[in-house]
Structure formats: structure tokens, C-alpha cells
Design a protein around this motif. Structure first.
Motif, PDB file in Angstrom:
ATOM      1  N   GLU A 177       0.834  -1.201   0.000  1.00  0.00           N
ATOM      2  CA  GLU A 177       0.000   0.000   0.000  1.00  0.00           C
ATOM      3  C   GLU A 177       0.874   1.259   0.000  1.00  0.00           C
ATOM      4  O   GLU A 177       0.550   2.259  -0.648  1.00  0.00           O
ATOM      5  N   ASP A 180       2.150   1.886  -3.404  1.00  0.00           N
ATOM      6  CA  ASP A 180       1.043   2.359  -4.231  1.00  0.00           C
ATOM      7  C   ASP A 180       0.769   3.842  -3.965  1.00  0.00           C
ATOM      8  O   ASP A 180       0.489   4.613  -4.900  1.00  0.00           O
ATOM      9  N   ASP A 181       0.893   4.244  -2.705  1.00  0.00           N
ATOM     10  CA  ASP A 181       0.691   5.653  -2.364  1.00  0.00           C
ATOM     11  C   ASP A 181       1.800   6.529  -2.945  1.00  0.00           C
ATOM     12  O   ASP A 181       1.555   7.685  -3.324  1.00  0.00           O
ATOM     13  N   LYS A 183       3.200   6.056  -5.778  1.00  0.00           N
ATOM     14  CA  LYS A 183       2.802   6.236  -7.173  1.00  0.00           C
ATOM     15  C   LYS A 183       1.678   7.266  -7.299  1.00  0.00           C
ATOM     16  O   LYS A 183       1.666   8.085  -8.231  1.00  0.00           O
ATOM     17  N   LYS A 184       0.738   7.242  -6.368  1.00  0.00           N
ATOM     18  CA  LYS A 184      -0.365   8.208  -6.390  1.00  0.00           C
ATOM     19  C   LYS A 184       0.159   9.636  -6.183  1.00  0.00           C
ATOM     20  O   LYS A 184      -0.309  10.571  -6.848  1.00  0.00           O
TER      21      LYS A 184
END
Length: 428
Positions: A177, A180-181, A183-184
Motif C-alpha cells: 500500500e 502504491d501511495d 505512485k499516487k
């Protein structure tokens, strides 16, 4: 960064004329009760800034009023100067009666040299008043060699507004996670992480935490005994870090950035130019000093769990400060440490914001909401790991910092990192 870390930011140099460190007299039969022969206790500490400097001076006066035969020679020394002076003194086979320690490898060397006193029996009647996590850095082979006065932990400080801008509604709970954050944040045009690459020690936090989560605390402790860091779990920790590095998450020029300079890690975070930093409990104050105060936009979350890892997500990584006792110190040295560790005295230090609780029952004395978040995480910690550059012998700790810095810079592979650390550990 315990107090040793904070000192890189705010401690001012002082010039002191320091005399000998041996006690001037041995306690008489009633010395601890305020009678008997005169006794001087030499106390070297690094509390050169407020509010702790004044709090300790006040406690010295209070203790001396209760024990007229005792003189506590309170000697505050700037952190780096302290390290140099203590090293010189220990090389001559001496120590002050009471002296600041961060535990770990350096304290173990002093113990092995016969310089630090085993105070296990002396503090046995009141050791249960101390939080177990706060004692771990000062305990070896079931014996205790120092009394803690502060503790802290490293975690992620993040900008809530920037997280919201990137569509992140809650801090990540797992490493997947977290990536993924990252990347966000990048997709939203936000620099994910501020890092002081030049100083190396902030980078080692990432590898250390990943090693804790993947291999577990017991593996880190065993590696120190076996001088072996080449196992697959330690390699995996480096590979996870490389996953992060490959996302290019750090601010432009991070390899040349310092921690607390106007263009360094803390300022980058405080000025809202990065979404987060992995740093100790001192981070909010340094962000404010070097940049701006993020106020209510600042949040804190623990290092995420690693899927399939052997370590617990509730294990904490950090440091603190303690006071060791010299081998020839009089009984009054430990009695004074008992005095400043009494809950009312400790609460005053906690309320000032200078330290976090190490005495059970003092948790509610934390007033600052940022520090309260750290204290809450510590209170529920299932285990505690001291900074690796303090937990291990100095040469090994330095190699951890150096090799991890090279991995982050793309100059070493995860395999080369553990090989270099193991080689240093075996030759130290």
C-alpha cells in the motif's frame, strides 16, 4: 535520533573546565539519608538546552536539600563535545559517576572494559516502574547498566493536505500500500519523500525498519552475535528498499541534502514540498525551525507491515537517552537516578516536552499532540529496536549507514550491502 540526533539541530557549544571524575568521598553508613561524610557525584549529561537544562538544575538543588552531605556536580556538555570527551576519558580507564548513554554497542564496549556498573540489584526495588521498552537498549545478558530518562521512535510524518490531494484517504498499513501511495503522489505532481541523503543516518532507517519487518527483531539481535547479515531476509529487506528507490520518490538533489539546513530534509517537509519523511519524534520541531509549521496538516503513522514478513508491525524502532553509572561511583549516584525517575519528577520533564515517558503512568503528561501520537505508538509497541548505528559496534553501525546510502544512490545491490556489513562485523 534520540537526543544525540536532536543535537545535530539545536544544541549550542559550551566551553567547560572539567575536573577529575572520581568521587571525592565514599558514603558513610547514613549517607543516603542525608548524614555521613561528604560525597560528590560527577554527572555528565548533554542537556545544554532548555527546558531540560533548567529542570535538571532544579532537581539537583532539590536532591541536595534532601541530602546535605551530597554534592551533585552537574556538568552539561554539548553532544559532539561530550562524545569526544567521554571517549578520551574511557580510554584512560575512567568514567564520570553518572553519564549519558544511548546504550547499544558503545555501552557494551564500556561494560566489556569493566567501566560501567551493573546496577541490576540497586534498581531492583523500583525497576518495575519503568516501561520495559525504555530499558532494552541498556540491558545485556539479563543485567541492567543504565536508567532511561527518554525514549522515542521513528515513523512517517506526513502532510495530510498533500495526501488528500493525491486521493489517499488513510495512511498505508502494508508495504504494498505504501508503494502504491508513492505512485499516487507522483501522479499528482507531489514529491513523495524528503530525504537527507548526504547525512546517511536518515536513510538507514528504511533498511533497518524493513529488516525488522522481514527478518524480525530476534534475527537482528542474532546477527549481532553471529556477525552474519547475509541471510535471505536481510537481502530481501534491501530488495524492498530498492523497490522504493526505483520509484524515484525523493526530492531533487536529495543525495546532497543535509537534514536541518534551509534546503534540507526538514525544511523540504515543513515547507510542504514533500509529502512525508521517515524521522524521529523530534521531526515536527525541526520542520518548524528549518521551514514552516504544518500545524494540523501534520500527521504520523508507524512503518507499515511487510507482507509475509516475520516481524510484527507493532515493533518500534528508535532510541532515547539513559544514564549509566561508573564502576567506582558511590551509592548516591544510583539514589539520585532513583530520585529523578520518581513519577512526579519525571512528569515535569515530560510536561515540558523535553522527553517522552519512560516511567509508567506518565503518559498523560504529554501535551503536544504530535508527541502524543508517538507516545501512543510506543505504549502499544510489542518490541523495540535501537538505531542500528547505535545498537551495533561503531564500525558496524557506520557500515550500515554507508552501505545503505550507496544502495539508495544506486551504487550497491542489496546483496552487496549485506556482504559489506557482514565483512565489517566479522573483522571488528
Amino acid at each position: 535520533m534520540s537526543l544525540s540526533r536532536r543535537s545535530a539541530v539545536t544544541l549550542a557549544a559550551v566551553v567547560l573546565l572539567i575536573g577529575g571524575c572520581a568521587s571525592e568521598g565514599k558514603p558513610g553508613p547514613e549517607a543516603g539519608a542525608g548524614g555521613g561524610s561528604k560525597v560528590t557525584v560527577e554527572w555528565w549529561n548533554i542537556s545544554t538546552t532548555e527546558p531540560l537544562k533548567s529542570i535538571w538544575a532544579e532537581k539537583v538543588q532539590e536532591y541536595q536539600a534532601l541530602h546535605p552531605n551530597v554534592i551533585i556536580n552537574n556538568v552539561p556538555i554539548e553532544n559532539e563535545a561530550y562524545k569526544a570527551r567521554l571517549t578520551t576519558l574511557t580510554q584512560s580507564g575512567k568514567t564520570p559517576d553518572i553519564y549519558t548513554t544511548w546504550g547499544g554497542g558503545v555501552l557494551k564496549q564500556q561494560i566489556d572494559a569493566g567501566l560501567a556498573k551493573d546496577i541490576s540489584a540497586d534498581i531492583a526495588p523500583w525497576i518495575d516502574t519503568m516501561a520495559p521498552a525504555s530499558l532494552q537498549a541498556y540491558q545485556f545478558d539479563g543485567k541492567t547498566y543504565a536508567v532511561p530518562y527518554d525514549i522515542g521512535m521513528v515513523g512517517f510524518w506526513y502532510n495530510k493536505a498533500l495526501f488528500a490531494k493525491a486521493g489517499i484517504t488513510a495512511p498505508p498499513a502494508t508495504w504494498a500500500e505504501y508503494l502504491d501511495d508513492i505512485k499516487k503522489l507522483k501522479a499528482a505532481g507531489i514529491t513523495p519523500i524528503a530525504l537527507a541523503g548526504k547525512e546517511k543516518w536518515p536513510g538507514h532507517y528504511y533498511w533497518a525498519y524493513l529488516a525488522m519487518r522481514v527478518a524480525g527483531l530476534d534475527a537482528l539481535k542474532q546477527a549481532a552475535v553471529d556477525h552474519e547479515f547475509g541471510g535471505p531476509d536481510f537481502v530481501a529487506a534491501g530488495r524492498h528498499l530498492k523497490e522504493l528507490v526505483d520509484l524515484d520518490p525523493f526530492q531533487k538533489g536529495f543525495l546532497g541534502a543535509s537534514y536541518n539546513t534551509p534546503d534540507g530534509q526538514a525544511a523540504t517537509m515543513g515547507n510542504g514540498k514533500a509529502a512525508m519523511e521517515l524521522m524521529g519524534q523530534w521531526a515536527p520541531s525541526v520542520e518548524k525551525e528549518a521551514g514552516k509549521d504544518l500545524g494540523k496538516d501534520l500527521g504520523f503513522f508507524p512503518f507499515p507491515a511487510v507482507e509475509g514478513g516475520k516481524g510484527s508491525a507493532s515493533d518500534a524502532f528508535g532510541g532515547g537517552g539513559g544514564y549509566a553509572v561508573g564502576k567506582d561511583a558511590p551509592a548516591e549516584a544510583v539514589d539520585f537516578l532513583k530520585f529523578i525517575s520518581q513519577i512526579d519528577n519525571h512528569r515535569k520533564a515530560v510536561e515540558s516536552g523535553a522527553v517522552l515517558p519512560v516511567v509508567k503512568g506518565a503518559e498523560d503528561a504529554v501535551k503536544d499532540p504530535n508527541l502524543a501520537a508517538v507516545a501512543q505508538a510506543l505504549s502499544s509497541a510489542t518490541g523495540f529496536q535501537l538505531y542500528l548505528d547505535q545498537a551495533y559496534p561503531p564500525a558496524v553501525g557506520q557500515e550500515v549507514n554507508d552501505s545503505v546510502a550507496e544502495l539508495i544512490a544506486g551504487k550497491k545491490t542489496p546483496e552487496q550491502v549485506v556482504e559489506a556489513i557482514t565483512t565489517t562485523a566479522k573483522s571488528d
